[in-house]
Design a protein around this motif. Structure first.
Motif, PDB file in Angstrom:
ATOM      1  N   GLU A 480       0.818  -1.203   0.000  1.00 40.22           N
ATOM      2  CA  GLU A 480       0.000   0.000   0.000  1.00 40.22           C
ATOM      3  C   GLU A 480       0.861   1.267   0.000  1.00 40.22           C
ATOM      4  O   GLU A 480       0.599   2.217  -0.743  1.00 40.22           O
ATOM      5  CB  GLU A 480      -0.890  -0.033   1.231  1.00 40.22           C
ATOM      6  CG  GLU A 480      -1.914   1.053   1.240  1.00 40.22           C
ATOM      7  CD  GLU A 480      -2.993   0.770   2.266  1.00 40.22           C
ATOM      8  OE1 GLU A 480      -2.645   0.656   3.458  1.00 40.22           O
ATOM      9  OE2 GLU A 480      -4.160   0.666   1.863  1.00 40.22           O
ATOM     10  N   ASP A 503      -7.462   1.939  -4.469  1.00 42.21           N
ATOM     11  CA  ASP A 503      -8.421   0.824  -4.420  1.00 42.21           C
ATOM     12  C   ASP A 503      -8.303  -0.057  -5.659  1.00 42.21           C
ATOM     13  O   ASP A 503      -8.336  -1.283  -5.560  1.00 42.21           O
ATOM     14  CB  ASP A 503      -9.856   1.352  -4.312  1.00 42.21           C
ATOM     15  CG  ASP A 503     -10.158   1.913  -2.933  1.00 42.21           C
ATOM     16  OD1 ASP A 503      -9.386   1.622  -1.990  1.00 42.21           O
ATOM     17  OD2 ASP A 503     -11.152   2.649  -2.794  1.00 42.21           O
ATOM     18  N   ASN A 507      -6.928  -4.016  -5.144  1.00 42.58           N
ATOM     19  CA  ASN A 507      -7.857  -5.134  -5.374  1.00 42.58           C
ATOM     20  C   ASN A 507      -7.561  -5.910  -6.653  1.00 42.58           C
ATOM     21  O   ASN A 507      -8.164  -6.944  -6.911  1.00 42.58           O
ATOM     22  CB  ASN A 507      -9.291  -4.604  -5.441  1.00 42.58           C
ATOM     23  CG  ASN A 507      -9.759  -4.115  -4.081  1.00 42.58           C
ATOM     24  OD1 ASN A 507      -9.603  -4.814  -3.081  1.00 42.58           O
ATOM     25  ND2 ASN A 507     -10.298  -2.911  -4.028  1.00 42.58           N
ATOM     26  N   SER A 508      -6.649  -5.378  -7.458  1.00 46.59           N
ATOM     27  CA  SER A 508      -6.557  -5.881  -8.832  1.00 46.59           C
ATOM     28  C   SER A 508      -6.055  -7.329  -8.942  1.00 46.59           C
ATOM     29  O   SER A 508      -6.539  -8.098  -9.773  1.00 46.59           O
ATOM     30  CB  SER A 508      -5.668  -4.951  -9.658  1.00 46.59           C
ATOM     31  OG  SER A 508      -4.377  -4.857  -9.083  1.00 46.59           O
ATOM     32  N   GLU A 510      -6.397  -9.787  -6.744  1.00 46.11           N
ATOM     33  CA  GLU A 510      -7.477 -10.678  -6.313  1.00 46.11           C
ATOM     34  C   GLU A 510      -8.559 -10.774  -7.392  1.00 46.11           C
ATOM     35  O   GLU A 510      -9.082 -11.852  -7.681  1.00 46.11           O
ATOM     36  CB  GLU A 510      -8.065 -10.120  -5.017  1.00 46.11           C
ATOM     37  CG  GLU A 510      -9.003 -11.059  -4.317  1.00 46.11           C
ATOM     38  CD  GLU A 510      -9.605 -10.385  -3.077  1.00 46.11           C
ATOM     39  OE1 GLU A 510      -8.834 -10.134  -2.129  1.00 46.11           O
ATOM     40  OE2 GLU A 510     -10.813 -10.108  -3.082  1.00 46.11           O
ATOM     41  N   ILE A 511      -8.867  -9.645  -8.000  1.00 44.88           N
ATOM     42  CA  ILE A 511      -9.894  -9.648  -9.046  1.00 44.88           C
ATOM     43  C   ILE A 511      -9.432 -10.501 -10.227  1.00 44.88           C
ATOM     44  O   ILE A 511     -10.165 -11.359 -10.718  1.00 44.88           O
ATOM     45  CB  ILE A 511     -10.219  -8.200  -9.496  1.00 44.88           C
ATOM     46  CG1 ILE A 511     -10.916  -7.445  -8.363  1.00 44.88           C
ATOM     47  CG2 ILE A 511     -11.071  -8.205 -10.761  1.00 44.88           C
ATOM     48  CD1 ILE A 511     -11.144  -5.955  -8.639  1.00 44.88           C
ATOM     49  N   SER A 514      -9.633 -14.097  -9.520  1.00 44.02           N
ATOM     50  CA  SER A 514     -10.961 -14.671  -9.329  1.00 44.02           C
ATOM     51  C   SER A 514     -11.656 -15.045 -10.635  1.00 44.02           C
ATOM     52  O   SER A 514     -12.491 -15.943 -10.637  1.00 44.02           O
ATOM     53  CB  SER A 514     -11.827 -13.750  -8.474  1.00 44.02           C
ATOM     54  OG  SER A 514     -12.079 -12.558  -9.160  1.00 44.02           O
ATOM     55  N   ARG A 621     -16.633  -7.392 -10.532  1.00 45.58           N
ATOM     56  CA  ARG A 621     -15.687  -6.435  -9.929  1.00 45.58           C
ATOM     57  C   ARG A 621     -14.809  -5.779 -11.003  1.00 45.58           C
ATOM     58  O   ARG A 621     -14.430  -4.619 -10.863  1.00 45.58           O
ATOM     59  CB  ARG A 621     -14.824  -7.135  -8.878  1.00 45.58           C
ATOM     60  CG  ARG A 621     -15.627  -7.538  -7.642  1.00 45.58           C
ATOM     61  CD  ARG A 621     -14.763  -8.314  -6.664  1.00 45.58           C
ATOM     62  NE  ARG A 621     -13.818  -7.465  -5.959  1.00 45.58           N
ATOM     63  CZ  ARG A 621     -12.780  -7.940  -5.248  1.00 45.58           C
ATOM     64  NH1 ARG A 621     -12.550  -9.255  -5.187  1.00 45.58           N
ATOM     65  NH2 ARG A 621     -11.982  -7.104  -4.618  1.00 45.58           N
TER      66      ARG A 621
END
Ligand code: BDP
Length: 681
Positions: A480, A503, A507-508, A510-511, A514, A621
Motif C-alpha cells: 500500500e 483501491d 484489489n486488482s 485478487e480480481i 478470481s 468487480r
C-alpha cells in the motif's frame, strides 16, 4: 501528460500543504568530486527542484546564503562530515545515504559513502517533495536491504520483445543497437529512481545475432554501459551457452574442453577491455530448447563454473537460471512433474558452484502464474548464492491489458516462511543473503517496458516497475505504501483520485485471480501467446502444465503419499501443511491435490460452487473498476484518463469471456448446476 515522465513528474502542484517549504531551497552545494553519477544526481536534483518549486536553482561548490541542499561523500575531507554525527555517517553503507535537515540553518544535507548513495539520496528527497511530505525535520538513514536489484530485458535485436506488452524494444531495431540513446538514458533514470542497480540488456533466449553483442557489437554495448553507469547501474549480457559453436567457430561447447574454456576466457578479457565494470553473464541453459552442458553429459555446475572461471579475474559474475525442465516429455510418471524440476536439477549440486555464480530461481515452481506456491529451491542450497526472479511483465496476469498490481503477490512470496532454518526463515531473509551469509544475493525481474510512449502500455502497470524497485530496495515496505508513493508521484495528491487508484491497484490481483484459473491450478490460457481463456489449451501437450479435470474432479496430486512427491521438497512444517487436505490453504488446493468438485473448502463452499461464485464476482468487480475510473475523469488529464479507461473497458469485456469459458467448461464437465441458478453460457 502522456505517461512518458512516469513517476518523475516533478510538478509544482503535486506538493500539497508543504509546497512553500520547498520553495526556500534555491541552491545546491556539491561537496563531492566530479563524476558521472554525481553529475546525474545533481542534474536530477536541480531539475526536480525547479519543477517542484517553479524557480531555478543554482549549483555551487560552497555554501551561499542558507538554506541550501548540500550533497557530499563522507570521509573525503569535505565539509559533509561535520554536518552529520559520527553515529549517523558510520551507519551508512555502500549504496546507502543519510538525509538531515539542520534545524538552525534549514540546510538539507545528503551524505553517502559512494556516488551511488548520493544519487539514491537525491531520489529519496525528491520522492518526499513529490508526495507532499515535510522536509523540516528530516533525519533519515537508509541502506538497501538487497545487494543485487536487477532488471532482465527480454529484448531481441530484431526489435521484438519476448513477452513484451508495451510496443517494441527501446534497445534494438533492425538487428542492431538503436541510435536513440536518449530513450535508454531516460529508462536508466527511471530505473535508478526506484533503486535498480543492474540490468541484463538482452533476452535470455539468445539468438545468433545477439551472441554478437559479445564481439562485433561490443563498442555499442560499451556505449549502453556508459549510459547505465552514470545511473549506478551495472550492465550484464545474456549469453548463449553454446556461443563457442554459434559464433566462436569451435566444434563443441563442452564445459570441460580446454579450447572451449579458453574461448570464454578470451571473450571475457575483450569485454572487460571495453567495459571495465561489466557485470557478467545471465544464462538460460538446457531449458526450452536452449543448449547446455547436458549435451556433453555434464551438469549445471560444470557449465556455470566454466563461465565463472572466465569472469572471475575481472570481478564478474555468472547468473545461472534454474528455470530448467524437460518441455518434451508430457506426464510419464510422478517424477516428471514439472513443478519438481528446478529442485531436482539443482539442489543436489549445492556446494559445487564457484563463489561468483548466482542461481536465479523463479518465485514459483512452474512459471509466473497468478497463484503458485513458493519455489522450494529458494533457501534449499545453503552453500550457493541465489537471487529470486519475478516477472514484472504480466505474461500470465493480463498482459498489461488487465490491471494487476503485483506487489501484493511479491510481498506474500517474500514473507513466506520456508522453515528451512527453523521458524522465521522467510524468503526475504534468504534472498537478502542473511540466512546463509551469501556473497551475492538479491532480486531479479523481467521488465515490462517497451517503446510505447507511457513505457508499459497500461499506465497503471508502471506501478509494477516502480514497486519492484522499491521492494528490492526494502522488502519491508507495504504494498500500500509503495502504491501510494507511485500514485502521488505520478498523478498528484488529490484525495479522491489517490484513494480511487489505490483501491483499483490493491484489489486488482485478487480480481484477476478470481475470474481466471481457480485455486492455484494455473494456466488455462491460450497456447503460445498466453492471453485469454483456453481451459484445455495445454492439457494434452508436452509442456507439463495440467489441471487433470474430468467429470469427477480436478487438480494435481503433488502429495508425497499418493502423488508426484513434490511436497517433500519443502521443509517438514510446510510439507505437512500442503500434504494434508485439512491444512492445505484453499488458494493452493488444486496445485497440491486432485479433488472431487463436491469437495468442501475451508470457506465452506464446494470447489464447483467456488468456481462459479468467484467467476461471477470477478467479472462483476472488473466492470466496477471501469466505473470507479469514470468518477475521477475530471481529476486526471485527458490522455491519462483515456489510456486507462480504454484498458479497463477491455478488461471488463475480457473478464466476462473468462467467466463464461471457465464456468461453461466446469458446468459441462461436472454436470453440477450453479446453486444460485445463474445463467452459464
Ligand atoms: C516463460 C515464457 C518464455 C520464457 C521463459 C523463461 O513464456 O517466453 O522464455 O518463461 O523464463 O514464462 O525462460
Amino acid at each position: 501528460g502522456d505517461g512518458y515522465l512516469a513517476w518523475q513528474q516533478y510538478r509544482r502542484n503535486t506538493a500539497g500543504v508543504n509546497v512553500d517549504q520547498y520553495a526556500v531551497y534555491k541552491h545546491i552545494v556539491v561537496d563531492a568530486q566530479e563524476g558521472a553519477v554525481i553529475r546525474s544526481a545533481v542534474d536530477e536534483l536541480a531539475q526536480g527542484m525547479e519543477g517542484i518549486t517553479g524557480t531555478k536553482v543554482s549549483i555551487s561548490g560552497d555554501n551561499e546564503s542558507a538554506p541550501g541542499i548540500i550533497i557530499g561523500i563522507f570521509g573525503t575531507g569535505t565539509g559533509i562530515d561535520e554536518l552529520f554525527s559520527a553515529g549517523v555517517s558510520s551507519a551508512v553503507k555502500a549504496e546507502g545515504y543519510a538525509i538531515q535537515t539542520d534545524s538552525l540553518t534549514g540546510n538539507i544535507a545528503i551524505g553517502a559513502v559512494t556516488s551511488a548513495g548520493i544519487l539514491y539520496g537525491v531520489f529519496h528527497l525528491l520522492r518526499i517533495m513529490g508526495t507532499g511530505g515535510s522536509v523540516r525535520q528530516l533525519s533519515i538513514v537508509e541502506n538497501p536491504v538487497n545487494q543485487l536489484r536487477m532488471i532482465n530485458q527480454w529484448d531481441n535485436m530484431d526489435g521484438s520483445v519476448e513477452r513484451g506488452y508495451a510496443g517494441k524494444s527501446i534497445f534494438y531495431e533492425d538487428n542492431r543497437i538503436t541510435g536513440n540513446l536518449q530513450r535508454i538514458q531516460d529508462y536508466a533514470r527511471l530505473l535508478a529512481s526506484s533503486g535498480i542497480n543492474a540490468i541484463a540488456i538482452n533476452n535470455v533466449n539468445v539468438h545468433r545475432v545477439e551472441s554478437r553483442l559479445l564481439t562485433e557489437f561490443l563498442p555499442d554495448v560499451a556505449k549502453l554501459a556508459a549510459i547505465f553507469r552514470a545511473y549506478a547501474i551495472k550492465l550484464f549480457l545474456s549469453v548463449n551457452y553454446a556461443s563457442t559453436m554459434e559464433i566462436g567457430g569451435l566444434p563443441s561447447a563442452d564445459p570441460l574442453d580446454s579450447d572451449v574454456r579458453e574461448w570464454w576466457r578470451a571473450a571475457a578479457s575483450e569485454i572487460y577491455a571495453a567495459i571495465p565494470d561489466f557485470g557478467g553473464f545471465l544464462v538460460k541453459a538446457d531449458s526450452e530448447n536452449r543448449p547446455g552442458p547436458f549435451t556433453y553429459g555434464r551438469d549445471h555446475a560444470d557449465g556455470a563454473n566454466m563461465l565463472a572461471e572466465a569472469l572471475k579475474p575481472h570481478g564478474g559474475i555468472v547468473i545461472w537460471r534454474c528455470f530448467v525442465y524437460n518441455c518434451k516429455q508430457d506426464w510419464r510418471d510422478r517424477t516428471t512433474d514439472r513443478a519438481r524440476a528446478a529442485y531436482d536439477h539443482f539442489q543436489p549440486l549445492d556446494g559445487r558452484f564457484m563463489d561468483n555464480v548466482i542461481l536465479q530461481v523463479k518465485n514459483g515452481p512452474i512459471d509466473f502464474q497468478v497463484r503458485e506456491p513458493v519455489s522450494p529451491l529458494l533457501g534449499a542450497m545453503p552453500q550457493t548464492n541465489q537471487v529470486i526472479e519475478f516477472q514484472i511483465a504480466q505474461e500470465y496476469t493480463g498482459q498489461q491489458r488487465h490491471v494487476c498490481y503485483l506487489v501484493p503477490q511479491w510481498k506474500e512470496i517474500l514473507n513466506f516462511d520456508t522453515h528451512l532454518q527453523g521458524e522465521g526463515t522467510s524468503v526475504k531473509r534468504i534472498v537478502d543473503g542473511s540466512v546463509h551469509g551469501n556473497a551475492y544475493s538479491g532480486f531479479a525481474a523481467v521488465s515490462n517496458i517497451g517503446n510505447d510512449t507511457n513505457w508499459t502500455g497500461h499506465l497503471l502497470a508502471q506501478a509494477n516497475l516502480f514497486g519492484y524497485g522499491r521492494l528490492a530496495w526494502n522488502p519491508q515496505m507495504s504494498a500500500e505504501k509503495i502504491a501510494l508513493e507511485w500514485i502521488m508521484l505520478t498523478f498528484g495528491t488529490n484525495e479522491l483520485l489517490v484513494q480511487t487508484i489505490l483501491d483499483i491497484l490493491m484489489n486488482s490481483w485478487e480480481i484477476y485471480e478470481s475470474y481466471t484459473a481457480p485455486l492455484g491450478v494455473g494456466f488455462m490460457v491460450n497456447p503460445d501467446h498466453h492471453y485469454g481463456p483456453n481451459v484445455d489449451g495445454y492439457e494434452y501437450s508436452m509442456w507439463g502444465t495440467y489441471h487433470f479435470a474430468d467429470c469427477y474432479g480436478i487438480g494435481v496430486d503433488r502429495t508425497t503419499a499418493t502423488g508426484t512427491g513434490y511436497t517433500s521438497q519443502y521443509a517438514r512444517t510446510n510439507m505437512e501443511r500442503y500434504e494434508s487436505l485439512e491444512s492445505c490453504p484453499d488458494e493452493l488446493l488444486l496445485f497440491f491435490h486432485h479433488v472431487p468438485y463436491t469437495h468442501v473448502l475451508h470457506s465452506g463452499k464446494t470447489v464447483i460452487q467456488h468456481i462459479y461464485d468467484t467467476h461471477f464476482a470477478g467479472a462483476e468487480r472488473a466492470s466496477q473498476l471501469a466505473a470507479a475510473w469514470e468518477l475521477v475523469k475530471d481529476q486526471v488529464g485527458e490522455q491519462a484518463y483515456r489510456q486507462v479507461a480504454d484498458r479497463l473497458a477491455e478488461q471488463a469485456e475480457h473478464a466476462k469471456e473468462w467467466r463464461d469459458r471457465i464456468n461453461t467448461y466446469f458446468l459441462r464437465k461436472s454436470g453440477i448446476a450453479d446453486q444460485w441458478g445463474r445463467t452459464i453460457y
